[in-house]
Design an enzyme around this catalytic site. Structure first.
Site, short mmCIF file in Angstrom:
data_model
loop_
_atom_site.label_atom_id
_atom_site.label_comp_id
_atom_site.label_asym_id
_atom_site.label_seq_id
_atom_site.Cartn_x
_atom_site.Cartn_y
_atom_site.Cartn_z
N HIS A 172 134.06 0.91 18.18
CA HIS A 172 132.99 0.21 18.83
C HIS A 172 131.49 0.59 18.24
O HIS A 172 131.48 1.76 17.97
CB HIS A 172 133.00 0.23 20.23
CG HIS A 172 133.17 1.82 20.79
ND1 HIS A 172 134.14 2.50 20.83
CD2 HIS A 172 132.10 2.60 21.36
CE1 HIS A 172 134.00 3.76 21.08
NE2 HIS A 172 132.77 4.02 21.52
N HIS B 134 127.65 0.86 19.05
CA HIS B 134 126.64 1.01 20.02
C HIS B 134 125.44 0.10 19.63
O HIS B 134 125.07 0.39 18.58
CB HIS B 134 126.29 2.35 20.47
CG HIS B 134 127.35 3.05 21.22
ND1 HIS B 134 127.43 3.20 22.49
CD2 HIS B 134 128.26 3.73 20.49
CE1 HIS B 134 128.53 4.08 23.04
NE2 HIS B 134 129.15 4.36 21.71
P1 AMP Z 1 132.03 6.32 22.98
O1 AMP Z 1 131.40 7.72 23.77
O2 AMP Z 1 130.99 6.48 21.69
O3 AMP Z 1 133.39 6.41 22.71
O4 AMP Z 1 131.59 5.28 23.82
C1 AMP Z 1 132.27 4.67 24.46
C2 AMP Z 1 131.44 3.86 25.56
O5 AMP Z 1 132.24 2.99 26.49
C3 AMP Z 1 130.79 4.69 26.37
O6 AMP Z 1 129.25 4.40 26.37
C4 AMP Z 1 131.04 4.25 27.97
O7 AMP Z 1 129.95 4.21 28.81
C5 AMP Z 1 131.58 2.89 27.74
N1 AMP Z 1 132.51 2.25 28.36
C6 AMP Z 1 133.71 2.98 29.20
N2 AMP Z 1 134.13 2.34 29.97
C7 AMP Z 1 133.55 0.76 29.91
C8 AMP Z 1 133.85 -0.17 30.75
N3 AMP Z 1 134.63 -0.53 31.53
N4 AMP Z 1 132.73 -0.99 30.62
C9 AMP Z 1 131.82 -1.10 29.64
N5 AMP Z 1 131.45 0.13 29.06
C10 AMP Z 1 132.31 1.24 29.02
#
Ligand code: AMP
Length: 183
Positions: free
Chosen positions: A169, A171
């Site tokens: 993903h 950001h």
């Molecule tokens: P990372 O730490 O780079 O793997 O980013 C994962 C991101 O997913 C984090 O910023 C979380 O806040 C986000 N996240 C986890 N669960 C959800 C969800 N159900 N809806 C939206 N964002 C989410």
């Protein structure tokens, strides 16, 4: 959680006191950049440390099961089994608001088909097209969100990169002044 924050506050205060004392005693250690600012806020610093520590802990836990290729929370979002706030969607890409935003605009852009891309480190030549599509979608999201003049694109990779969800993903962060270097 409260205990962690309290411990971090105490640690920050101790660190500030020790640093001030050291700087007072040693003129050699008194370059401008090392001075403890009068604006130093132990509580804010402690909150920052506590939140960073949580993210690091989550990333370490997630890394333990990262490469099993099992489903993640994003599969449920793609399947619309759980709600999300979708900002942009096309055949290949889905963009939705991060549940724990780190900026006024914080959107995640993901491939609908993971195809082995648990993280960027798993990218192979066959992924070049979707990687380009994700970056292009990030730009479209920035425009839609009104931050195209100044935004940041981040891909966390692996435990040390603070990755917590093993479905690639991007950001997209914006709506405030970004700092450099990043934490
Ligand atoms: P990372 O730490 O780079 O793997 O980013 C994962 C991101 O997913 C984090 O910023 C979380 O806040 C986000 N996240 C986890 N669960 C959800 C969800 N159900 N809806 C939206 N964002 C989410």
């Amino acid at each position: 959680m409260a205990a962690t924050a309290a411990a971090a506050t105490a640690a920050a205060a101790t660190l500030a006191a020790a640093t001030s004392s050291l700087l007072r005693r040693s003129p050699l250690l008194r370059p401008h950049a090392l001075r403890v600012s009068r604006d130093f806020a132990p509580r804010r610093f402690a909150r920052h440390i506590a939140s960073s520590t949580n993210e690091e802990a989550a990333a370490k836990t997630a890394a333990a099961t990262a490469d099993t290729g099992g489903p993640t929370i994003f599969d449920k979002i793609i399947a619309k089994e759980i709600p999300s706030s979708i900002v942009y969607e096309d055949e290949k890409v889905l963009a939705f608001r991060d549940i724990n935003p780190q900026a006024p605009v914080h959107v995640l852009v993901i491939p609908k088909l993971r195809d082995g891309l648990t993280g960027l480190d798993k990218a192979e030549p066959r992924h070049a097209e979707i990687l380009g599509q994700l970056l292009y979608a990030a730009k479209v999201v920035a425009e839609k969100e009104g931050v195209a003049d100044g935004f940041r694109v981040v891909i966390n990779n692996g435990a040390e990169g603070c990755q917590s969800v093993y479905h690639l993903h991007v950001h997209v962060l914006g709506g405030r002044q970004m700092k450099w270097p990043p934490g």
